[in-house]
Design a protein around this motif. Structure first.
Motif, PDB file in Angstrom:
ATOM      1  N   SER A 392       0.819  -1.227   0.000  1.00 14.03           N
ATOM      2  CA  SER A 392       0.000   0.000   0.000  1.00 14.03           C
ATOM      3  C   SER A 392       0.844   1.264   0.000  1.00 14.03           C
ATOM      4  O   SER A 392       0.350   2.339  -0.355  1.00 14.03           O
ATOM      5  CB  SER A 392      -0.947   0.007   1.208  1.00 14.03           C
ATOM      6  OG  SER A 392      -0.248   0.281   2.409  1.00 14.03           O
ATOM      7  N   VAL A 393       2.122   1.159   0.402  1.00 15.03           N
ATOM      8  CA  VAL A 393       2.994   2.339   0.382  1.00 15.03           C
ATOM      9  C   VAL A 393       4.162   2.161  -0.582  1.00 15.03           C
ATOM     10  O   VAL A 393       5.114   2.924  -0.555  1.00 15.03           O
ATOM     11  CB  VAL A 393       3.539   2.671   1.799  1.00 15.03           C
ATOM     12  CG1 VAL A 393       2.432   3.137   2.699  1.00 15.03           C
ATOM     13  CG2 VAL A 393       4.249   1.461   2.410  1.00 15.03           C
ATOM     14  N   ALA A 394       4.078   1.119  -1.448  1.00 13.51           N
ATOM     15  CA  ALA A 394       5.162   0.882  -2.405  1.00 13.51           C
ATOM     16  C   ALA A 394       5.260   2.048  -3.378  1.00 13.51           C
ATOM     17  O   ALA A 394       4.246   2.625  -3.799  1.00 13.51           O
ATOM     18  CB  ALA A 394       4.919  -0.416  -3.166  1.00 13.51           C
ATOM     19  N   GLU A 395       6.480   2.398  -3.732  1.00 14.69           N
ATOM     20  CA  GLU A 395       6.713   3.536  -4.618  1.00 14.69           C
ATOM     21  C   GLU A 395       6.020   3.312  -5.963  1.00 14.69           C
ATOM     22  O   GLU A 395       6.173   2.279  -6.596  1.00 14.69           O
ATOM     23  CB  GLU A 395       8.215   3.719  -4.842  1.00 14.69           C
ATOM     24  CG  GLU A 395       8.550   4.967  -5.645  1.00 14.69           C
ATOM     25  CD  GLU A 395      10.046   5.188  -5.765  1.00 14.69           C
ATOM     26  OE1 GLU A 395      10.446   6.120  -6.469  1.00 14.69           O
ATOM     27  OE2 GLU A 395      10.811   4.414  -5.150  1.00 14.69           O
ATOM     28  N   GLY A 396       5.259   4.294  -6.378  1.00 12.73           N
ATOM     29  CA  GLY A 396       4.555   4.205  -7.646  1.00 12.73           C
ATOM     30  C   GLY A 396       3.244   3.443  -7.570  1.00 12.73           C
ATOM     31  O   GLY A 396       2.457   3.454  -8.509  1.00 12.73           O
ATOM     32  N   LYS A 397       2.986   2.756  -6.444  1.00 13.25           N
ATOM     33  CA  LYS A 397       1.763   1.959  -6.298  1.00 13.25           C
ATOM     34  C   LYS A 397       0.981   2.390  -5.053  1.00 13.25           C
ATOM     35  O   LYS A 397       0.084   1.684  -4.626  1.00 13.25           O
ATOM     36  CB  LYS A 397       2.091   0.471  -6.171  1.00 13.25           C
ATOM     37  CG  LYS A 397       3.115  -0.050  -7.183  1.00 13.25           C
ATOM     38  CD  LYS A 397       2.570  -0.045  -8.579  1.00 13.25           C
ATOM     39  CE  LYS A 397       3.613  -0.618  -9.544  1.00 13.25           C
ATOM     40  NZ  LYS A 397       3.173  -0.488 -10.948  1.00 13.25           N
ATOM     41  N   ALA A 398       1.333   3.508  -4.472  1.00  9.72           N
ATOM     42  CA  ALA A 398       0.838   3.856  -3.139  1.00  9.72           C
ATOM     43  C   ALA A 398      -0.692   3.893  -3.094  1.00  9.72           C
ATOM     44  O   ALA A 398      -1.345   4.514  -3.923  1.00  9.72           O
ATOM     45  CB  ALA A 398       1.405   5.200  -2.706  1.00  9.72           C
ATOM     46  N   GLN A 399      -1.241   3.212  -2.109  1.00  8.32           N
ATOM     47  CA  GLN A 399      -2.670   3.229  -1.831  1.00  8.32           C
ATOM     48  C   GLN A 399      -2.861   3.400  -0.325  1.00  8.32           C
ATOM     49  O   GLN A 399      -3.419   2.526   0.340  1.00  8.32           O
ATOM     50  CB  GLN A 399      -3.326   1.931  -2.316  1.00  8.32           C
ATOM     51  CG  GLN A 399      -3.132   1.650  -3.792  1.00  8.32           C
ATOM     52  CD  GLN A 399      -3.831   0.390  -4.225  1.00  8.32           C
ATOM     53  OE1 GLN A 399      -5.011   0.182  -3.942  1.00  8.32           O
ATOM     54  NE2 GLN A 399      -3.107  -0.465  -4.909  1.00  8.32           N
ATOM     55  N   PRO A 400      -2.346   4.498   0.224  1.00  4.49           N
ATOM     56  CA  PRO A 400      -2.350   4.646   1.684  1.00  4.49           C
ATOM     57  C   PRO A 400      -3.736   4.704   2.298  1.00  4.49           C
ATOM     58  O   PRO A 400      -3.890   4.406   3.476  1.00  4.49           O
ATOM     59  CB  PRO A 400      -1.578   5.952   1.910  1.00  4.49           C
ATOM     60  CG  PRO A 400      -1.691   6.688   0.619  1.00  4.49           C
ATOM     61  CD  PRO A 400      -1.719   5.645  -0.450  1.00  4.49           C
ATOM     62  N   ALA A 401      -4.768   5.078   1.529  1.00  2.79           N
ATOM     63  CA  ALA A 401      -6.109   5.130   2.117  1.00  2.79           C
ATOM     64  C   ALA A 401      -6.537   3.736   2.575  1.00  2.79           C
ATOM     65  O   ALA A 401      -7.006   3.551   3.701  1.00  2.79           O
ATOM     66  CB  ALA A 401      -7.112   5.691   1.100  1.00  2.79           C
ATOM     67  N   ARG A 402      -6.350   2.747   1.703  1.00  2.90           N
ATOM     68  CA  ARG A 402      -6.683   1.372   2.101  1.00  2.90           C
ATOM     69  C   ARG A 402      -5.692   0.862   3.141  1.00  2.90           C
ATOM     70  O   ARG A 402      -6.051   0.093   4.036  1.00  2.90           O
ATOM     71  CB  ARG A 402      -6.706   0.461   0.882  1.00  2.90           C
ATOM     72  CG  ARG A 402      -7.934   0.678   0.006  1.00  2.90           C
ATOM     73  CD  ARG A 402      -8.166  -0.495  -0.927  1.00  2.90           C
ATOM     74  NE  ARG A 402      -7.146  -0.572  -1.963  1.00  2.90           N
ATOM     75  CZ  ARG A 402      -6.964  -1.645  -2.733  1.00  2.90           C
ATOM     76  NH1 ARG A 402      -7.692  -2.718  -2.549  1.00  2.90           N
ATOM     77  NH2 ARG A 402      -6.031  -1.634  -3.660  1.00  2.90           N
ATOM     78  N   GLY A 403      -4.441   1.293   3.030  1.00  2.00           N
ATOM     79  CA  GLY A 403      -3.455   0.903   4.023  1.00  2.00           C
ATOM     80  C   GLY A 403      -3.802   1.423   5.405  1.00  2.00           C
ATOM     81  O   GLY A 403      -3.644   0.717   6.412  1.00  2.00           O
ATOM     82  N   LEU A 404      -4.299   2.660   5.479  1.00  2.00           N
ATOM     83  CA  LEU A 404      -4.697   3.227   6.776  1.00  2.00           C
ATOM     84  C   LEU A 404      -5.859   2.438   7.372  1.00  2.00           C
ATOM     85  O   LEU A 404      -5.897   2.175   8.576  1.00  2.00           O
ATOM     86  CB  LEU A 404      -5.095   4.702   6.600  1.00  2.00           C
ATOM     87  CG  LEU A 404      -3.946   5.688   6.389  1.00  2.00           C
ATOM     88  CD1 LEU A 404      -4.485   7.053   5.988  1.00  2.00           C
ATOM     89  CD2 LEU A 404      -3.091   5.810   7.642  1.00  2.00           C
ATOM     90  N   ARG A 405      -6.811   2.057   6.542  1.00  2.00           N
ATOM     91  CA  ARG A 405      -7.924   1.253   7.036  1.00  2.00           C
ATOM     92  C   ARG A 405      -7.429  -0.085   7.573  1.00  2.00           C
ATOM     93  O   ARG A 405      -7.888  -0.558   8.620  1.00  2.00           O
ATOM     94  CB  ARG A 405      -8.948   1.022   5.922  1.00  2.00           C
ATOM     95  CG  ARG A 405      -9.783   2.237   5.557  1.00  2.00           C
ATOM     96  CD  ARG A 405     -10.603   1.979   4.294  1.00  2.00           C
ATOM     97  NE  ARG A 405     -11.481   0.825   4.430  1.00  2.00           N
ATOM     98  CZ  ARG A 405     -12.087   0.234   3.396  1.00  2.00           C
ATOM     99  NH1 ARG A 405     -11.889   0.683   2.160  1.00  2.00           N
ATOM    100  NH2 ARG A 405     -12.876  -0.799   3.597  1.00  2.00           N
ATOM    101  N   LEU A 406      -6.478  -0.685   6.858  1.00  3.16           N
ATOM    102  CA  LEU A 406      -5.947  -1.981   7.283  1.00  3.16           C
ATOM    103  C   LEU A 406      -5.175  -1.857   8.589  1.00  3.16           C
ATOM    104  O   LEU A 406      -5.361  -2.656   9.517  1.00  3.16           O
ATOM    105  CB  LEU A 406      -5.055  -2.551   6.182  1.00  3.16           C
ATOM    106  CG  LEU A 406      -4.339  -3.878   6.491  1.00  3.16           C
ATOM    107  CD1 LEU A 406      -5.343  -4.964   6.857  1.00  3.16           C
ATOM    108  CD2 LEU A 406      -3.506  -4.315   5.286  1.00  3.16           C
TER     109      LEU A 406
END
Length: 798
Positions: A392-406
């Motif tokens: 979820s925080v990988a460079e170029g692939k960041a999806q921190p919104a779902r990562g924060l929920r997780l």
């Protein structure tokens, strides 16, 4: 003996495997050694063949099928090894049958996996030759009648606590010495060698290839490069088959034997870390999200020794060795599937975590003995959660919104299992990552609230305050009064720990009001407990005890086991302040037993602290010291550092006869309070001040200050050692004259079993169990099962 090759290198370990396989071979005619490439099947088969050669008067024959890829050529390959020729009136198969028909022989067929369709040839030979036995090595079983499968496991590994005698380490050392004779296992490099062997899953081929690099790389550098292990593990002996000269070739050998669907499943399963279930595999690796074909595909991968079944306790669970997983991950990247599959893995991880979270608070409050379901499930998938968070925080692939929920959904793992720093690090990375669009305010409110709570748990008030203030502001903007109530609970801990008890009380009271209004009983319970603690620290024991008794009633009504134990503990603590030592001891002892039976170490640490103070009030200093030291160690292990000063101050109070020792303990407590910004509670200030004054009078000002200063310089581990070294001791109490059966019953009582459950376990009547319990209580001199359990633990019976 015929046709057995003699390896040039020594065979290491596997004594237990040799004995097991020899025993199996004595009772079966077809034995298949299965396992992934590089596990050591061929070498083990050769050792077995030599070990049992004397039992086969007509010979042992070894046939390598590695060069053969066409099943139709298996008969001729075996015939060539046994020097059987086809004639005009006799087929090759019949020639083999004629040769072996009356002979007591062992036929070893190596590398059968690529010619698996030739299994009927083996069946035919066994059917025509009643004294023949066949030993096969294969990455998959033949699946014919009479076959006994013997999976070959990796070499024994050292445990995580240190280098123990282990086959994997022995193999590494022997192969390293073959390349560099001066290499030796030392105290310095032994843990590194152990880590290398663990990283390589105990696979003999991988270990041998790694050890071959010892001429170029030190163990430290070798370990550092194992994150790309397949590139490193090359350069096998030129005498080995080409497929075994690198780990990549060895695994590719098995991968190429799979069909397209199984290859795709194998590479897509590589996104799982720490294993998976069928349901998880279907969500991530199946295009339609169903388990259609998934179970069959995994069965094929198991047959090819590329996947392992690791648990059948409550649901089937599967995994693959890390070396295989790395290869599968390479194939996933090469196929261009990595992004979509990892994205599905993140979605599955989030759905799983939020499903478990929905019931986690109730389960945490209930905590049925030995059945902390949500914790077990999250712990089992924690490596998958970590992998999903990393994606979820990988460079170029960041999806921190779902990562924060997780990260927020698994908050109990961070806060209740002592992983505060790890949880905070994930939130820090997620909150600082570029956002993939707007993050919903409710998601951000909960995420920063959990991040702030983790900071509170570590006593980092400077970091906690702004995070919790942001959470409160967001919830207020949303009009989410339940969220505001929970944030009041979290925020209240900051002034409570800092000694601003009026502010803390106001926040807890507001949290109680809002959470009760919204029917959140668990949140209301927690706020009520914390308000009681705050009032108690202000010296208002009567109001505090009334709140605790309300909490006890809630816990009993809802059958919340952990909440029940916690309420008893708080009542015991308040009763001690009121001078009711008898009630305090009874409730504290019950709470300790309940927490211990539930294996709840965080709650147990607190319960022991209270029980230690009760024992101290009764002048039972030796038992108090034992209990307080255990509390100290449990708090230290769980990361709950903010409660350690209380342990140190209580230990100092019972050590006043050794004034310098007591002053050093207080100095250590002062240093930790300063480090964590933890003032002493007003209700405890007078007793501590009196202790300090008494120690200064005994020592004189200069020695007193020197002892305090020495204590402030102690690390936590040094403080534990200091407290343990001079703790008051007492001679051991004589054990009661319990019979072996009574000891067995007592141990089951400690585990929390009822008379009915004990009767079922021991195959006796409940009346007999009740009689045993009565005798136990009488012999140990106590009145309750809880007290008997505490006695048993004190005497080392569990």
């Amino acid at each position: 003996m015929a046709s057995l090759t003699t390896p040039l290198s020594s065979f290491v370990g596997r004594e237990a495997d040799i004995a097991r396989v020899c025993s199996l071979l004595s009772s079966t005619r077809l034995l298949t050694l299965t396992g992934p490439g590089g596990i050591g099947k061929t070498r083990l088969a050769l050792v077995i063949a030599r070990a049992v050669a004397a039992e086969f008067g007509d010979g042992v024959f070894f046939v390598s099928l590695a060069p053969v890829s066409d099943p139709a050529l298996v008969i001729s390959t075996i015939a060539a090894a046994l020097r059987v020729q086809e004639t005009a009136d006799r087929t090759t198969l019949h020639g083999l049958m004629d040769l072996l028909a009356g002979k007591q022989a062992l036929l070893v067929l190596d590398n059968f996996e690529q010619v698996i369709d030739a299994a009927p040839v083996v069946a035919a030979l066994l059917g025509a030759c009643p004294r023949l036995k066949v030993l096969i090595t294969s990455r998959m079983p033949l699946r014919i009648a009479g076959e006994q499968e013997a999976p070959v496991q990796p070499l024994a590994l050292p445990d995580d606590r240190g280098v123990m005698p282990a086959e994997a380490v022995d193999l590494f050392v022997q192969r390293a010495r073959a390349r560099r004779p001066s290499f030796d296992l030392t105290d310095e490099n032994a843990p590194i060698v152990a880590a290398i062997c663990r990283a390589l899953d105990g696979l003999p081929l991988a270990i041998e290839l790694a050890a071959a690099r010892i001429t170029l790389l030190s163990p430290q550098l070798l370990l550092a490069r194992l994150d790309k292990r397949l590139s490193l593990l090359t350069g096998g002996s030129t005498g080995d088959p080409l497929r075994q000269r690198t780990m990549r070739n060895t695994i590719a050998w098995s991968y190429d034997l799979l069909g397209p669907d199984e290859q795709r499943l194998f590479r897509q399963l590589s996104v799982f870390a720490g294993g998976w279930t069928i349901e998880a595999a279907a969500a991530v690796a199946a295009s339609d999200g169903t388990d259609t074909g998934i179970l069959e595909g995994i069965s094929v991968l198991i047959d090819h020794s590329l996947v392992q079944a690791v648990s059948q306790i409550d649901e089937p669970r599967y995994s693959m060795l890390e070396t295989l997983r790395e290869y599968a991950g390479e194939q996933l990247d090469a196929a261009g599937e990595a992004e979509s599959v990892r994205d599905r893995h993140l979605s599955w991880s989030l759905a799983f975590a939020e499903h478990v979270e929905a019931n986690s608070m109730t389960q945490a409050m209930t905590l049925v003995v030995h059945d902390d379901e949500w914790a077990v499930r999250i712990e089992r998938e924690l490596d998958n959660v970590r992998a999903a968070l990393a994606w979820s925080v990988a460079e170029g692939k960041a999806q921190p919104a779902r990562g924060l929920r997780l990260a927020a959904a698994v908050s109990p793992v961070w806060s209740e299992h002592g992983r505060f720093s790890e949880g905070r690090e994930w939130f820090a990375r997620l909150l600082s990552a570029p956002m993939d669009g707007a993050v919903a305010p409710a998601v951000l409110a909960e995420a920063v609230g959990v991040a702030g709570w983790l900071a509170v748990c570590q006593g980092d008030h400077a970091a906690a305050q702004p995070l919790l203030a942001q959470s409160l502001d967001l919830y207020q903007q949303l009009g989410d009064e339940r969220g505001v109530g929970w944030t009041c609970y979290r925020l209240g801990e900051v002034p409570q720990q800092q000694g601003d008890l009026e502010s803390a009380a106001a926040l807890f009271a507001e949290g109680m009001r809002l959470l009760q209004a919204h029917g959140d009983t668990s949140g209301y319970f927690l706020c009520t407990i914390e308000l009681g603690i705050t009032l108690q620290r202000q010296g208002d024991y009567d109001r505090a005890r009334a709140l605790y008794e309300e909490c006890l009633a809630i816990a009993v009504a809802h059958r919340w086991t952990t909440a029940h134990a916690w309420s008893l503990l708080r009542i015991a603590d308040a009763a001690l302040g009121q001078g009711d030592a008898a009630l305090a001891f009874r409730y504290a002892e019950q709470s300790v037993a309940m927490h211990r039976a539930a294996t709840n170490e965080w709650g147990l640490a607190w319960a022991l602290l209270v029980l230690g103070n009760v024992l101290r009030s009764q002048q039972d200093n030796s038992r108090a010291a034992d209990v307080l030291l255990e509390s100290f160690r449990l708090h230290r292990a769980s990361g709950q550092l903010q409660f350690i000063p209380n342990c140190l101050e209580s230990l100092a109070a019972i050590s006043r006869a050794q004034p310098e020792h007591a002053a050093r303990l207080i100095g250590a407590a002062q240093a930790l309070r300063a480090r964590l910004s933890l003032p002493i509670a007003p209700a405890d200030r007078d007793a501590l001040d009196a202790l300090l004054a008494g120690l200064e009078e005994l020592l004189g000002q200069e020695r007193f200050e020197q002892a305090l200063s020495a204590g402030r310089a102690l690390s936590l581990d040094e403080a534990i050692a200091e407290a343990s070294a001079q703790a008051p001791t007492a001679p051991p109490e004589p054990a009661a004259d319990l019979t072996p059966r009574e000891v067995e019953v007592l141990r089951l009582i400690v585990e929390g079993h009822s008379n009915q459950e004990i009767a079922a376990r021991l195959f006796v009547s409940q009346h007999t169990v009740a009689s045993h319990v009565a005798h136990i209580l009488s012999k140990v001199g106590v009145e309750s099962r809880t007290a008997a359990a505490t006695w048993a633990m004190r005497h080392g019976l569990v």
